[in-house]
Design a protein around this motif. Structure first.
Motif, mmCIF file in Angstrom:
data_model
loop_
_atom_site.group_PDB
_atom_site.id
_atom_site.type_symbol
_atom_site.label_atom_id
_atom_site.label_comp_id
_atom_site.label_asym_id
_atom_site.label_seq_id
_atom_site.Cartn_x
_atom_site.Cartn_y
_atom_site.Cartn_z
ATOM 1 N N UNK A 202 0.861 -1.180 0.000
ATOM 2 C CA UNK A 202 0.000 0.000 0.000
ATOM 3 C C UNK A 202 0.894 1.224 0.000
ATOM 4 N N UNK A 203 0.550 2.210 -0.803
ATOM 5 C CA UNK A 203 1.395 3.402 -0.887
ATOM 6 C C UNK A 203 0.514 4.617 -1.164
ATOM 7 N N UNK A 204 1.104 5.794 -1.008
ATOM 8 C CA UNK A 204 0.367 7.045 -1.131
ATOM 9 C C UNK A 204 0.909 7.849 -2.305
ATOM 10 N N UNK A 205 0.013 8.360 -3.119
ATOM 11 C CA UNK A 205 0.359 9.371 -4.122
ATOM 12 C C UNK A 205 0.349 10.699 -3.373
ATOM 13 N N UNK A 206 1.541 11.196 -3.021
ATOM 14 C CA UNK A 206 1.585 12.315 -2.071
ATOM 15 C C UNK A 206 1.838 13.654 -2.742
ATOM 16 N N UNK B 51 12.132 19.571 2.058
ATOM 17 C CA UNK B 51 12.549 20.769 2.772
ATOM 18 C C UNK B 51 11.445 21.428 3.563
ATOM 19 N N UNK B 52 10.231 20.884 3.506
ATOM 20 C CA UNK B 52 9.094 21.436 4.240
ATOM 21 C C UNK B 52 8.617 20.399 5.244
ATOM 22 N N UNK B 53 8.298 20.839 6.438
ATOM 23 C CA UNK B 53 7.855 19.922 7.484
ATOM 24 C C UNK B 53 6.642 19.124 7.026
ATOM 25 N N UNK B 54 6.663 17.822 7.302
ATOM 26 C CA UNK B 54 5.521 16.987 6.957
ATOM 27 C C UNK B 54 4.272 17.373 7.741
ATOM 28 N N UNK B 55 4.451 18.098 8.839
ATOM 29 C CA UNK B 55 3.310 18.511 9.633
ATOM 30 C C UNK B 55 2.748 19.854 9.164
ATOM 31 N N UNK B 56 3.338 20.444 8.116
ATOM 32 C CA UNK B 56 2.834 21.715 7.593
ATOM 33 C C UNK B 56 1.427 21.526 7.045
ATOM 34 N N UNK B 57 0.612 22.556 7.209
ATOM 35 C CA UNK B 57 -0.774 22.516 6.707
ATOM 36 C C UNK B 57 -1.495 21.256 7.204
ATOM 37 N N UNK B 58 -1.260 20.898 8.464
ATOM 38 C CA UNK B 58 -1.921 19.732 9.053
ATOM 39 C C UNK B 58 -1.620 18.460 8.257
ATOM 40 N N UNK B 59 -0.392 18.257 7.909
ATOM 41 C CA UNK B 59 0.119 17.072 7.225
ATOM 42 C C UNK B 59 -0.116 17.161 5.719
ATOM 43 N N UNK B 60 0.846 16.625 4.987
ATOM 44 C CA UNK B 60 0.735 16.673 3.532
ATOM 45 C C UNK B 60 -0.365 15.719 3.049
ATOM 46 N N UNK B 61 -1.010 16.092 1.962
ATOM 47 C CA UNK B 61 -2.190 15.365 1.499
ATOM 48 C C UNK B 61 -1.802 14.214 0.570
ATOM 49 N N UNK B 62 -2.710 13.221 0.438
ATOM 50 C CA UNK B 62 -2.420 12.106 -0.437
ATOM 51 C C UNK B 62 -3.612 11.182 -0.612
ATOM 52 N N UNK C 288 -10.501 14.620 0.649
ATOM 53 C CA UNK C 288 -9.806 14.767 1.924
ATOM 54 C C UNK C 288 -8.543 13.931 1.792
ATOM 55 N N UNK C 289 -7.775 13.840 2.815
ATOM 56 C CA UNK C 289 -6.496 13.127 2.721
ATOM 57 C C UNK C 289 -6.588 11.746 3.367
ATOM 58 N N UNK C 290 -6.067 10.737 2.672
ATOM 59 C CA UNK C 290 -5.819 9.410 3.237
ATOM 60 C C UNK C 290 -4.315 9.187 3.216
ATOM 61 N N UNK C 291 -3.743 8.799 4.340
ATOM 62 C CA UNK C 291 -2.286 8.786 4.434
ATOM 63 C C UNK C 291 -1.823 7.712 5.414
ATOM 64 N N UNK C 292 -0.503 7.483 5.435
ATOM 65 C CA UNK C 292 0.150 6.568 6.371
ATOM 66 C C UNK C 292 -0.535 5.191 6.402
ATOM 67 N N UNK C 293 -0.581 4.470 5.274
ATOM 68 C CA UNK C 293 -1.219 3.147 5.266
ATOM 69 C C UNK C 293 -0.373 2.103 5.981
ATOM 70 N N UNK C 294 -1.045 1.101 6.547
ATOM 71 C CA UNK C 294 -0.346 -0.064 7.103
ATOM 72 C C UNK C 294 -1.189 -1.292 6.823
ATOM 73 N N UNK C 295 -0.569 -2.291 6.179
ATOM 74 C CA UNK C 295 -1.261 -3.534 5.851
ATOM 75 C C UNK C 295 -0.992 -4.596 6.906
#
Length: 725
Positions: free
Chosen positions: A231-235, A240-251, A276-283
């Motif tokens: 499982x992977x994310x099209x992000x 160089x930008x914090x992953x927590x910027x804008x309440x986490x990057x979208x995907x 909306x964003x779906x992120x950080x998958x774990x199978x």
């Protein structure tokens, strides 16, 4: 005269137009996530509009997103000085926590509690937790991997015996034709790499469906344990930008089959992607259950963790994992190892930013624990994965102001005990642990006050804990002790226990959570405690000593007193301390006078206006990120090899070539040396007595060309060789 007026008009018009241009330009750059450029534009605007609160807030956010938290704290404070929304008290407090300035952060949260008591008090308690736990030794050994570059590395995942991860680095060429179409300097592209578990070999590309179709932004990722599914994310992440910027990057999440060569086939979008964003998958192990984070509507707040099950080849509607796991903040990066469920949260009680937690589900109840120091810092720690069978794990952290991957090894046993001085929270070494009631012998804590042991299946007994000079204590153990993490035992010094009480001077009721700051004027020792629900607090005071004690509570006027302990026989010298409430204008109602408090630390306690944080730069900073110079007072290396050093680079042990780049530091730093172990020769600068000193030097060294330099704790092992340039 008319010509002069015309000239004045045009100059004024041009000036106003230029001011508007800088702000509008900054907003355009901000929307394009060019935060470093936007910071420069907003700062140009502020030079002629110093009270423009909108620009001040955007400038603070820009610095936050590019990891320059010192300047973010400064500009949030400047914005607060112009009566901006109290919501930014919360952001300012968060940044102070990120910098591990827990006392300053708590002051902000307590002020914010006047607006939102639930949230303000919650984060104030988090500051207390972090302050009290930060010195407790870690259950894990955490080391930065050699595979990290000057770009972002994140999302470690297991695949057979390999470590798979995502990186924005561009210095390793792809073997296929798509590489020619990629700009080496484009920060948007993220690639999937493969390395061995040690992370010390040259990584290689992992081919995927996205690569084959020239769509190259992918990650985070997760493989099923059987290696058949990924499982992977099209992000939308930008290097160089914090992953927590804008309440986490979208995907959006995609799921693909993995063939025998490790390639990804038949990738299909998760059917419940949306606006909306779906992120950080774990199978799961068999690939039939998907856990992920999403900010979809209907959650507990921010990002929540959801699960979906594949039945008859189709995924079910995602189910929220509930309010015990999901909180009003952001819960991300779920991971399961056997029966242990790991995730990260910025709302569960922790050290600041995202912390890693372990949850166990038993008889319908989730039991959740913070993984503690080492794994968690005041920065963002997430993407935690762990194999109990192999005792190896990894996580992503921006603790060095940029996403990097760290290796995690558990160094302790099933049940871990730490014995602490009840007041100072200093570990008590050589404390006696009498396990006779448990059918065992007497053991002792190590120098860090720690003791760990393997628990039996039918654990139900108690341990007598003692140390010369301390009152005895009893620790009860049962089966639930296995899930409690690090168990603290507090010992009070004999003859030094003094109890006091804090009472409302107007209404005569007990005051809980009053802050009591203590300074021993005899030896300079400082600590603080809080009153309990009955207004009672306990201090440890030495005989023949003088103490300054300061009492404070939000909504009350601070009071200070001086105590002489004499020969230590009078245990009632603290008595009952009265605190008088302030009126709405901050004054004391017309009743008794209150003595002026002596100074214990940095002045009186919190007041209804935000305290000004220390500003290290007297003039506005110059974006994108200021690279500090070496302090004017040289950081003189310690005489011993033990301390903190800055690692410049490492070469294989058999490489005879001296790295010429190291010569560029001649005259810039105090000392360069190499350390050789079984495989590597590592070039370092140091050592320094504190991590803070080493971090300052690291930032300077990075500014002069060593972009991958990082701080290490020097343990004097291996072969140390001085380098003369």
């Amino acid at each position: 005269m008319r010509n002069i007026l015309t000239l004045i008009f045009f100059c004024s018009f041009f000036n106003i137009h230029a001011q508007g241009d800088w702000y509008d330009r900054g907003m355009a750059e901000y929307e394009m996530m060019k935060y470093a450029d936007a910071a420069q534009s907003f700062q140009n605007h502020i030079q002629t509009n110093p009270s423009d609160k909108k620009a001040l807030l955007k400038l603070a956010e820009c610095y936050d997103y590019v990891y320059d938290w010192d300047n973010a704290a400064r500009w949030y404070y400047e914005a607060l000085g112009h009566s901006v929304s109290t919501e930014f008290l919360l952001k300012h407090g968060m940044i102070q926590m990120r910098l591990a300035r827990y006392e300053a952060a708590k002051e902000q949260f307590l002020i914010y509690s006047n607006v939102n008591k639930t949230v303000g008090d919650h984060y104030a308690r988090m500051c207390d937790y972090a302050y009290n736990k930060k010195s407790i030794p870690s259950l894990f050994q955490v080391d930065k991997l050699e595979l990290n570059s000057s770009h972002s590395e994140y999302s470690p995942t297991f695949f057979n015996d390999d470590l798979i991860y995502v990186s924005s680095r561009k210095d390793i060429m792809r073997p296929d034709a798509t590489n020619g179409a990629i700009s080496a300097n484009d920060p948007k592209y993220n690639f999937v790499f493969k390395a061995n578990m040690s992370g010390m070999e040259q990584p290689d590309y992992v081919r995927s469906w996205f690569h084959d179709n020239n769509l190259i932004n992918e990650g985070p990722i997760s493989y099923s344990r059987d290696g058949r599914w990924v499982a992977f994310v099209d992000n939308k992440y930008v290097d160089g930008i914090s992953m927590m910027a804008h309440h986490l990057f979208r995907g959006d999440i995609f799921i693909a089959q993995v063939n025998g060569n490790g390639d990804w086939e038949s990738a299909a979008p998760f059917p419940y992607n949306g606006n909306f964003s779906n992120n950080f998958p774990h199978l799961s192990e068999d690939g039939n259950t998907l856990y992920f984070s999403s900010d979809r509507p209907g959650g507990e707040g921010g990002y929540d963790i959801y699960m979906s099950v594949k039945k008859n080849g189709a995924w079910t509607q995602p189910v929220n994992m509930g309010p015990t796991i999901n909180k009003p903040g952001n819960e991300i990066s779920p991971f399961i190892d056997q029966k242990d469920f790991y995730f990260s949260s910025d709302y569960h009680i922790g050290f600041g930013g995202q912390d890693v937690f372990k949850a166990n589900y038993h008889e319908g109840i989730w039991k959740i624990q913070n993984l503690g120091t080492g794994v968690n810092t005041s920065a963002n720690d997430f993407d935690f994965i762990y194999s109990k069978d192999k005792n190896i794990g990894y996580l992503t952290s921006d603790r060095e102001q940029g996403e990097d991957i760290y290796k995690v090894i558990k160094t302790s046993d099933d049940i871990n005990i730490v014995v602490l001085d009840a007041i100072t929270k200093i570990p008590v070494g050589e404390a006696s642990l009498d396990f006779k009631n448990c059918g065992k012998e007497v053991f002792r804590t190590n120098a860090n006050g720690r003791f760990g042991f393997k628990a039996s299946m039918n654990l139900d007994c108690w341990v007598d804990v003692s140390k010369s000079g301390y009152e005895r204590s009893r620790l009860d153990l049962d089966q639930d002790s296995k899930s409690r993490g690090l168990i603290e035992v507090l010992l009070f010094k004999q003859g030094e226990m003094y109890k006091g009480k804090v009472t409302d001077g107007m209404n005569d009721f007990n005051i809980s959570e009053a802050r009591i700051k203590v300074l021993n004027q005899t030896n300079g020792q400082k600590y603080e405690v809080y009153s309990d629900g009955d207004g009672i607090y306990t201090l440890s005071l030495e005989p023949r000593s003088t103490y300054l004690i300061q009492y404070s509570k939000m909504g009350y006027v601070g009071v200070g007193t001086r105590i002489e302990t004499g020969d230590g026989t009078d245990k009632g010298i603290l008595g009952s301390q009265l605190l008088f409430p302030t009126s709405s204008d901050g004054t004391i109602p017309s009743t008794p006078t209150v003595p002026s408090p002596p100074t214990v630390d940095a002045g009186p306690p919190s007041v209804p206006s935000p305290p000004k944080p220390p500003v290290t730069t007297p003039s506005p900073p110059r974006p994108p990120v200021i690279t500090p110079t070496v302090p004017t007072t040289p950081n003189t290396p310690a005489q011993t090899e033990v301390g903190f050093s800055v690692q410049l680079m490492s070469l294989s042990k058999g490489n005879p070539n001296f790295p010429a780049k190291v010569k560029s530091l001649k005259g810039m730093v105090q000392r360069i040396y190499s350390k050789t172990d079984d495989k590597w020769k590592k070039y370092r600068v140091g050592t320094y007595a504190t991590r803070e000193e080493a971090e300052n030097v690291k930032r300077y060294i990075r500014s002069v060309g060593f972009e991958s330099a990082f701080v290490v704790e020097e343990d004097a092992k291996g072969v140390i060789e001085e380098i003369r340039l």
